[in-house]
Design an enzyme around this catalytic site. Structure first.
Site, PDB file in Angstrom:
ATOM      1  CB  SER A 185      -3.430  -2.275  -2.533  1.00 10.93           C
ATOM      2  OG  SER A 185      -3.743  -2.626  -3.860  1.00 10.93           O
TER       3      SER A 185
ATOM      4  CE1 TYR B 249      -6.591  -6.376  -0.646  1.00 16.00           C
ATOM      5  CE2 TYR B 249      -6.551  -5.179  -2.721  1.00 16.00           C
ATOM      6  CZ  TYR B 249      -5.881  -5.803  -1.683  1.00 16.00           C
ATOM      7  OH  TYR B 249      -4.508  -5.853  -1.687  1.00 16.00           O
TER       8      TYR B 249
END
Length: 700
Positions: free
Chosen positions: A579, A592
């Site tokens: 990501s 995350y």
């Protein structure tokens, strides 16, 4: 069940009166219907094997006069899936006029070109080599089939005598002859000499049967095959054993499949020494009966008899010199046993080519085996794609059935090697190969994708399959997986439930990939989840869940993938989906973002370590994939909206406006990024941002 259906024990009677009635008097439609139901029974003919035809009367567009037209399966077609677009329509009279210009066996190849001068239907498929065999016979409907039972009769040492014993004077017989115009003349002559016959057995080849209607032809074919099958089974019962009895005790079913999965990558690597191959495995009872028998050593080297068989299986299989219960965990020890076997096979194939080639023969093809037999375990087949590998296995099962039948009624005979070579390297077959469409970029490759039940993972699987790969879909949710897998055909994809946090579950997924396709070339870790919370609200469970799924899952997958890829020796690609958040510091994202950063750096570390094995490790970084992405369902979307002070509904526009290209990013865009890395064979350790351009995520 109809009365007719109960008459047959060895073939399936599939004619549906209602379905046929709906076709009315359309003889071409009825011929196609008959073809499809014949092709549905692999005991009658295998994929691409055999040929069917019908003759009708049509108005000639040039003269407006009625002419007879023959409709026949075109070159390269399959009767089981035949449609109108796959047939050729020819003037029967013009085809028969070719007898006036035929100059003998040396003229066969030229005659194939002349078939085009007899074309009636301008939308015709290219006529096949079998065209004159149908055209020179007078019957309205004709079947040319390769039933196992009939080829067993055709391949028996005293085939002509057995033909008469089974059918009396109702069947003709012609000796082996390569398909072509001369064989058509022989069929015509045999019928003229025996006007009352119902069919003709072709030595070492197959069967011709006919009828005045499509149903009569179908029924005739089934009755002839049934009679041969009953004769063979009676002889088997009288004999008591087949193939000399059992020499090798098979391993238990689960053990066979475990051994097959462990061995597959090694075999695939060796079989791919010239061209990468896809594998198929079967431990069908018929295969086990043959490979575990005393007669395996005598019969396997003889090769197959029917040309349709060995064109797909090569002239003979490779029989492995491994014990059924041999430990396969010591890769190098197993390879020491396998390498000489493959080397001998390649050398024998080279000698076969050199001994039998002609001055105009095409160059030698891949000398590796297509069919590999492992006594006690099963049969492996390797080819350019799953369908071809599976069909090769089906054809060798047919060959086993033929050997079983021929040995029961007489003695099995195979084609002389020169005859076999002349079929395998026939210039017309070579021309057919040259007409095949070019392979796609990922043809011959196996991809395993986690999180493929939907969203980004499914889009990646779709893209890789569209570019030619076969795909193993994995996900933790089986129902979602089944739905995803149903969008592909069985030769393109399979699925395995996989929890990436469970090492045993990951191992089972890779075992499924090896067993189904032979190994793994591309591994994409797309399984994931997202948790967006401020530091003080992030729990230890949140942290552990993200680390387990994203980081430890990637680590476990990389270990399993590397083991298989090293056993294959073909290199590969490992592509984690990370990501932008692994590069950019943002609010409410500590767990995350940290996990994604770990994924990215692990990929670099793996790239550095695995380069020597030609295993490339590259990372794709999505950002803002809201539409169609599973992780944006629920709390994550709400958390990100809260962090930016907007509503969930405003997120797609928000993310699009903040990137340099002002574009919405979709799952298909991430899939394109993955595909790009799979074709960049000299790229490793890299990151590809698929985010529309986020300046703060630039890696340089």
């Amino acid at each position: 069940m109809s009365t007719l259906a109960t008459r047959f024990q060895h073939v399936d009677y599939l004619w549906d009166e209602q379905a046929a009635a709906e076709l009315g008097d359309d003889q071409v439609a009825l011929f196609l219907y008959r073809s499809n139901i014949l092709g549905a029974d692999l005991r009658i003919t295998n994929y691409g094997g055999g040929n069917t035809s019908c003759k009708t009367h049509e108005l000639d567009p040039l003269t407006n006069e009625e002419v007879e037209v023959m409709w026949i399966k075109g070159s390269g077609g399959d009767i089981g899936t035949l449609t109108r677009s796959g047939i050729a329509g020819l003037y029967t009279g013009r085809l028969r006029d070719l007898k006036k210009v035929y100059a003998g066996l040396a003229d066969e190849d030229r005659m194939v070109g002349l078939f085009n001068h007899a074309i009636f239907d301008l939308d015709s498929r290219a006529p096949s080599i079998d065209t004159p065999l149908h055209g020179l016979l007078p019957f309205k409907h004709i079947d040319h089939l390769h039933p196992d039972a009939l080829i067993a009769v055709a391949a028996a040492a005293d085939s002509r005598q057995i033909t008469r014993e089974i059918w009396g004077d109702t069947m003709g017989w012609v000796p082996w002859q390569r398909p072509g115009f001369d064989l058509g003349l022989q069929l015509e002559r045999t019928l003229a000499e025996n006007p009352g016959i119902r069919g003709i057995v072709l030595g070492s080849h197959g069967l011709f049967t006919w009828g005045d209607t499509s149903h009569a032809c179908y029924l005739n074919s089934l009755e002839v095959i049934e009679m041969a099958s009953e004769y063979i089974e009676r002889k088997v019962r009288e004999q008591g054993t087949v193939f000399g009895g059992e020499k090798v005790k098979p391993s238990p079913a689960r053990a066979r499949r475990e051994k097959a999965a462990a061995l597959m990558p090694l075999l695939r690597g060796l079989a791919s020494s010239e061209n990468r191959m896809i594998g198929h495995f079967t431990d069908d009872d018929r295969v086990l009966e043959f490979i575990n028998s005393y007669d395996l050593e005598r019969l396997a080297p003889m090769g197959t008899s029917c040309p349709d068989h060995f064109l797909r299986t090569k002239i003979q299989p490779l029989v492995l010199d491994l014990q059924p219960r041999q430990d396969l965990s010591d890769t190098e020890a197993v390879m020491q046993a396998l390498r000489p076997s493959f080397a001998r096979y390649r050398e024998e194939y080279r000698q076969y080519y050199e001994t039998h080639k002609h001055s105009n023969s095409p160059g030698m093809r891949d000398p590796n085996p297509v069919v590999i037999l492992y006594p006690g375990v099963g049969m492996f087949t390797f080819a350019k794609n799953k369908q071809t590998a599976r069909v090769a296995g089906e054809f060798y099962v047919n060959a086993i059935n033929v050997m079983r039948g021929a040995e029961a009624i007489s003695t099995y005979t195979s084609l002389p090697r020169q005859e076999a070579f002349d079929i395998e390297y026939w210039l017309l077959e070579e021309a057919k190969l040259q007409r095949m469409p070019p392979e796609k970029p990922l043809s011959r490759k196996v991809a395993l994708v986690t999180g493929a039940g939907g969203g980004i993972g499914k889009a990646i699987a779709d893209k890789l399959a569209a570019e030619g790969a076969v795909v193993v879909l994995t996900d933790i949710a089986e129902e979602r997986l089944r739905e995803a897998a149903a969008t592909y055909d069985d030769d393109t994809a399979t699925y395995a439930v996989c929890d990436v946090t469970d090492r045993a579950s990951v191992a089972e997924a890779f075992e499924a990939a090896c067993l189904e396709f032979g190994g793994v070339d591309i591994v994409v870790h797309s399984a994931g989840l997202a948790i967006s919370k401020p530091l003080e609200e992030t729990t230890e469970d949140d942290w552990n869940l993200l680390q387990n799924v994203l980081v430890r899952g990637q680590f476990t997958l990389a270990q399993a993938a590397t083991e298989v890829m090293r056993r294959q020796g073909l290199g590969g690609d490992i592509i984690p989906i990370a990501s932008k958040n692994g590069l950019v510091s943002g609010p409410n994202n500590v767990a995350y973002g940290t996990a994604k950063a770990a994924q990215q750096h692990m990929a670099r570390l793996l790239a550095a370590e695995l380069g020597g094995d030609n295993i490339r490790v590259n990372t794709v970084n999505p950002d803002g994939v809201i539409i169609g992405s599973k992780i944006w369902e629920g709390a994550w979307a709400e958390g990100r909206a809260k962090a930016y002070g907007i509503t969930v509904e405003e997120l797609p526009t928000h993310y699009a406006k903040r990137n340099l290209l002002n574009r919405i990013i979709r799952p298909e865009d991430i899939a394109d990024g993955v595909f790009a890395f799979t074709i960049l064979e000299k790229s490793t350790g890299n990151i590809l941002n698929v985010d529309g351009g986020m300046a703060n995520a630039f890696v340089r």
